[in-house]
Design a protein around this motif. Sequence first.
Motif, PDB file in Angstrom:
ATOM      1  N   THR A  94      -2.180   7.036  -4.767  1.00  0.00           N
ATOM      2  CA  THR A  94      -2.907   7.768  -3.734  1.00  0.00           C
ATOM      3  C   THR A  94      -2.871   9.270  -4.002  1.00  0.00           C
ATOM      4  O   THR A  94      -3.888   9.968  -3.893  1.00  0.00           O
ATOM      5  CB  THR A  94      -2.288   7.478  -2.353  1.00  0.00           C
ATOM      6  OG1 THR A  94      -2.439   6.097  -2.047  1.00  0.00           O
ATOM      7  CG2 THR A  94      -2.943   8.305  -1.266  1.00  0.00           C
TER       8      THR A  94
ATOM      9  N   TRP B 261       0.836  -1.204   0.000  1.00  0.00           N
ATOM     10  CA  TRP B 261       0.000   0.000   0.000  1.00  0.00           C
ATOM     11  C   TRP B 261       0.872   1.255   0.000  1.00  0.00           C
ATOM     12  O   TRP B 261       0.568   2.233  -0.702  1.00  0.00           O
ATOM     13  CB  TRP B 261      -0.915  -0.035   1.222  1.00  0.00           C
ATOM     14  CG  TRP B 261      -1.634   1.244   1.490  1.00  0.00           C
ATOM     15  CD1 TRP B 261      -2.613   1.805   0.716  1.00  0.00           C
ATOM     16  CD2 TRP B 261      -1.431   2.129   2.595  1.00  0.00           C
ATOM     17  NE1 TRP B 261      -3.040   2.999   1.285  1.00  0.00           N
ATOM     18  CE2 TRP B 261      -2.327   3.211   2.446  1.00  0.00           C
ATOM     19  CE3 TRP B 261      -0.592   2.112   3.711  1.00  0.00           C
ATOM     20  CZ2 TRP B 261      -2.398   4.253   3.353  1.00  0.00           C
ATOM     21  CZ3 TRP B 261      -0.669   3.142   4.621  1.00  0.00           C
ATOM     22  CH2 TRP B 261      -1.556   4.200   4.443  1.00  0.00           C
TER      23      TRP B 261
ATOM     24  N   SER C  92       2.072   2.069  -3.331  1.00  0.00           N
ATOM     25  CA  SER C  92       1.070   2.670  -4.232  1.00  0.00           C
ATOM     26  C   SER C  92       0.805   4.125  -3.881  1.00  0.00           C
ATOM     27  O   SER C  92      -0.213   4.682  -4.318  1.00  0.00           O
ATOM     28  CB  SER C  92      -0.235   1.877  -4.146  1.00  0.00           C
ATOM     29  OG  SER C  92      -0.848   2.020  -2.867  1.00  0.00           O
TER      30      SER C  92
ATOM     31  N   LEU D  97     -10.473   0.770  -3.295  1.00  0.00           N
ATOM     32  CA  LEU D  97      -9.184   0.226  -3.714  1.00  0.00           C
ATOM     33  C   LEU D  97      -8.250   0.050  -2.516  1.00  0.00           C
ATOM     34  O   LEU D  97      -7.492  -0.930  -2.449  1.00  0.00           O
ATOM     35  CB  LEU D  97      -8.540   1.152  -4.750  1.00  0.00           C
ATOM     36  CG  LEU D  97      -9.255   1.264  -6.100  1.00  0.00           C
ATOM     37  CD1 LEU D  97      -8.561   2.285  -6.994  1.00  0.00           C
ATOM     38  CD2 LEU D  97      -9.300  -0.096  -6.798  1.00  0.00           C
ATOM     39  N   THR D  98      -8.299   0.987  -1.599  1.00  0.00           N
ATOM     40  CA  THR D  98      -7.475   0.876  -0.392  1.00  0.00           C
ATOM     41  C   THR D  98      -7.855  -0.360   0.410  1.00  0.00           C
ATOM     42  O   THR D  98      -6.998  -1.033   0.995  1.00  0.00           O
ATOM     43  CB  THR D  98      -7.634   2.141   0.469  1.00  0.00           C
ATOM     44  OG1 THR D  98      -7.225   3.282  -0.291  1.00  0.00           O
ATOM     45  CG2 THR D  98      -6.798   2.051   1.731  1.00  0.00           C
ATOM     46  N   LYS D  99      -9.151  -0.669   0.455  1.00  0.00           N
ATOM     47  CA  LYS D  99      -9.610  -1.833   1.207  1.00  0.00           C
ATOM     48  C   LYS D  99      -9.010  -3.125   0.655  1.00  0.00           C
ATOM     49  O   LYS D  99      -8.774  -4.083   1.404  1.00  0.00           O
ATOM     50  CB  LYS D  99     -11.141  -1.908   1.160  1.00  0.00           C
ATOM     51  CG  LYS D  99     -11.732  -3.038   1.992  1.00  0.00           C
ATOM     52  CD  LYS D  99     -13.248  -2.999   1.974  1.00  0.00           C
ATOM     53  CE  LYS D  99     -13.824  -4.115   2.852  1.00  0.00           C
ATOM     54  NZ  LYS D  99     -15.308  -4.064   2.884  1.00  0.00           N
ATOM     55  N   GLN D 100      -8.756  -3.177  -0.643  1.00  0.00           N
ATOM     56  CA  GLN D 100      -8.179  -4.378  -1.228  1.00  0.00           C
ATOM     57  C   GLN D 100      -6.781  -4.668  -0.671  1.00  0.00           C
ATOM     58  O   GLN D 100      -6.365  -5.833  -0.610  1.00  0.00           O
ATOM     59  CB  GLN D 100      -8.107  -4.239  -2.760  1.00  0.00           C
ATOM     60  CG  GLN D 100      -9.442  -3.974  -3.418  1.00  0.00           C
ATOM     61  CD  GLN D 100     -10.466  -5.031  -3.079  1.00  0.00           C
ATOM     62  OE1 GLN D 100     -10.212  -6.228  -3.168  1.00  0.00           O
ATOM     63  NE2 GLN D 100     -11.658  -4.592  -2.684  1.00  0.00           N
TER      64      GLN D 100
ATOM     65  N   LEU E  42     -14.150   5.384  -4.545  1.00  0.00           N
ATOM     66  CA  LEU E  42     -13.332   4.455  -5.328  1.00  0.00           C
ATOM     67  C   LEU E  42     -11.951   4.304  -4.698  1.00  0.00           C
ATOM     68  O   LEU E  42     -11.418   3.182  -4.601  1.00  0.00           O
ATOM     69  CB  LEU E  42     -13.207   4.968  -6.762  1.00  0.00           C
ATOM     70  CG  LEU E  42     -12.242   4.189  -7.677  1.00  0.00           C
ATOM     71  CD1 LEU E  42     -12.722   2.750  -7.857  1.00  0.00           C
ATOM     72  CD2 LEU E  42     -12.094   4.887  -9.025  1.00  0.00           C
ATOM     73  N   HIS E  43     -11.378   5.409  -4.261  1.00  0.00           N
ATOM     74  CA  HIS E  43     -10.078   5.369  -3.606  1.00  0.00           C
ATOM     75  C   HIS E  43     -10.139   4.496  -2.357  1.00  0.00           C
ATOM     76  O   HIS E  43      -9.245   3.677  -2.096  1.00  0.00           O
ATOM     77  CB  HIS E  43      -9.657   6.790  -3.253  1.00  0.00           C
ATOM     78  CG  HIS E  43      -8.235   6.915  -2.840  1.00  0.00           C
ATOM     79  ND1 HIS E  43      -7.669   8.077  -2.419  1.00  0.00           N
ATOM     80  CD2 HIS E  43      -7.234   5.982  -2.761  1.00  0.00           C
ATOM     81  CE1 HIS E  43      -6.398   7.881  -2.118  1.00  0.00           C
ATOM     82  NE2 HIS E  43      -6.116   6.619  -2.306  1.00  0.00           N
TER      83      HIS E  43
END
Length: 436
Positions: A127, A120, A123, A200-203, A196-197
């Motif tokens: 972000t 994370w 990435s 995606l962060t939850k993934q 959406l952010h």
Amino acid sequence: MGGVNEELTAWVGRGLAASVRSFVIGLVFFVCGIALLVLSIVSISFIPLFGLGILLTPLVVVGVRALAGERRKLAGQWSGVEIPTPYRSRPPMEPFGLVGAWQRCRWMLGDPATWRDLLWLLSSPLTLALGILPAGLVGYGVEGILVMPAVLQFVDGYHYGPGWLIDIPFEGFVAIPQGVLILALGLAVAPALLRLHDVLTKQLLGPTRQAMLDQRVRVLTRTRAETVDAQAAELRRIERDLHDGAQARLVSLGMSLGLAEDLVTRDPVAAQKLLAEARDASDRALSELRDLVRGIHPPVLAERGLDGAVRALALTLPIPVEVDIELGGRPQAPVESAGYFAVAEALANVVKHSHATRAWVLVRHDGRSLGMTVSDNGVGGADPAGGTGLRGMERRLAAFDGTVAVSSPPGGPTVVTVELPCELSSPKTLPSSGTG
């Protein structure tokens, strides 16, 4: 007209809030993420090179987890995207020394969630991009609407966006409708991009399916052990109550009857006195047995359900208790019993500790879980860690995936909220509410 203005104002407010939040997330978490990523790489590389990494890595990982935890919290608060904490439980380890440092380092680096946190951090440029995009659209639109006409009064030319040099007033005012469109686009997409952010962060920051299964197994193992311990303690209590109470009285009753049998012909008056004592002993033994049965499973609960049992309980308390229950049916018997005893324990705490003059019980079912709230106007200060009652309630309800939340600031009021996942059966025709 007023309603339209209110809706437009609310829409603009949501868009502005989402764009500001996206910008904060993009900038703050990019800067902090890059810094922690560099520190993580350096500290981990120092493990085989100098050994200093054994001391540094746990400290850096704690910082990474703190940053990731803050990101999870913001995702839930700002977008409603709940991200559970995925980390493994801390195993027993030495608190100090090199051995403890090595154990902490091995535990943290052996947790897959740690490496997902580092991914994370890697990435962070994404972000930053997702965070700046909605804020950039809003700012670009505002510039076209407000800034551009004013700037043209003081300068000969102005670069509005890439490749557009505005050097005449007409072009500056043409930028106004373009700014309106861009601003509207930014306000419209900002909430969606923020969500959406967060998705995606939850993934990356949420637990994987395997981690969730492992965590579920650990929870079930713990709650099963606690349930077995609670049942064993309850059996010991029942055995003790029978031995010290009803059994002792029945033994005394038998002895009294034996003596009365011997005296019935020689001394009828004494025999009659012993029979009266025996009758009193039998009444007390029967009363104790009834109390014991009510402590195991109250008959009124089986006959009248949770509604009737809670109302009957409220009538026995020394303070007024307002009961409001609305259920479309009955939960399964084990859940119903657990819910009843949770309310009973909460009301017992009200009477014993709260110095309240009034209490309230609210019971509802939302289609997925049974919600029960017990509140009072007492002095507050209830602490689940400070006594065995609330902790015991938590352990019993954990076997049903139930939760207990306690709000009890000094000065009151105290509110105990219980949630029990369950379904209802045997729907009733009419809901009930009133005062117990």
